[in-house]
Design an enzyme around this catalytic site. Structure first.
Site: not given
Length: 279
Positions: A163-167
């Site tokens: 999970l990447d908040s940048g995506n």
């Protein structure tokens, strides 16, 4: 003739409500099931035209009908999951009904105009999607990694996802969420195009790739524009529309797979947090 328009109106509105519920809970369901549930709701609404059938619109009967509709339209793996589906279905019904009649009252337009009431229901659905998404995003997400099953052209591909908040990428045409996936995950499906540098794509390279794909795969190709941090230049990611992805036994539709060559041995995909927050 009026009753035919009345049934069509309720059929379309019920379909919108069921589809909105499916989107909010991120639950992939078959169009035939949604149509069956919408048809049942439309036939039930016909009883409004017959005063002798008023008993069908008491609270117990309404609960029974809505329960049957959700059982027809959605699959679930536990009682807790079904209760969640039923709760969201009630929420969508209340919100769309209330907001639709508010719009009709506010504008003063005759609510019997089919096109207008359907537009009201659709607008209410879109508004609820944004409200629901923002509420769910507030929830703290503890687990940063998930095992994801990707369904593409009838085949399953399992991978570990971060999970990447940048995506926060979305397909600009359909507004579908994008999951970044290593090209090597699809080595059995796309053996001829694994040698491309997917981190440096342009229109010419993408056209070369499409020419090597058969029609069934090329019809799923999407172009996802994005920008690097501290860089104003726009780049392109090659995307493929998935059948669906599955996370924690939940099937999630309307997903685009962004193909890249990122280097990491521990995971093979990067999830958009909007997806995980709805599971």
């Amino acid at each position: 003739m009026y009753i035919e328009y009345y049934i069509i109106e309720n059929l379309l509105i019920n379909y919108i409500i069921i589809s909105c519920t499916s989107i909010l809970i991120k639950k992939h369901n078959d169009i035939k099931k949604k149509l069956a549930g919408a048809l049942l709701g439309a036939l039930y609404s016909v009883a409004y035209l017959y005063p002798a059938l008023d008993i069908l619109f008491t609270v117990p009967f309404k609960v029974i009908i809505m329960t049957i509709i959700t059982l027809i339209c959605f699959t679930y793996s536990s009682k807790r999951e079904y209760i969640r589906i039923l709760f969201v279905f009630y929420l969508v019904n209340i919100f769309i009904s209330g907001s639709t009649y508010f719009i009709i009252y506010f504008t003063g337009i005759d609510h019997l105009k089919i096109s207008f009431i359907i537009v009201c229901a659709y607008v209410s659905c879109e508004l609820l999607k944004y409200i629901y998404r923002d509420i769910k995003m507030i929830r703290y997400i503890k687990d940063l990694r998930k095992t994801v099953t990707i369904k593409l052209l009838g085949q399953n591909y399992n991978c570990e996802a971060l999970l990447d908040s940048g995506n926060l990428l979305k397909d600009p045409i359909s507004n579908n969420d994008v999951v970044i996936v290593k090209s090597s995950v699809f080595k059995n499906l796309l053996p001829d195009i694994l040698n491309y540098d997917y981190n440096d794509m342009d229109i010419i390279k993408i056209e070369e790739i499409i020419e090597k794909l058969d029609d069934e795969i090329s019809n799923r190709v999407r172009l996802i524009p994005y920008k690097h941090a501290n860089n104003n230049n726009s780049d392109i990611i090659l995307g493929l529309k998935a059948d669906y992805i599955e996370i924690d036994k939940q099937k999630i539709g309307n997903i685009v797979l962004g193909i890249t060559n990122f280097n990491d041995e521990e995971y093979s995909a990067i999830l958009n947090p909007n997806i995980l927050s709805e599971v």
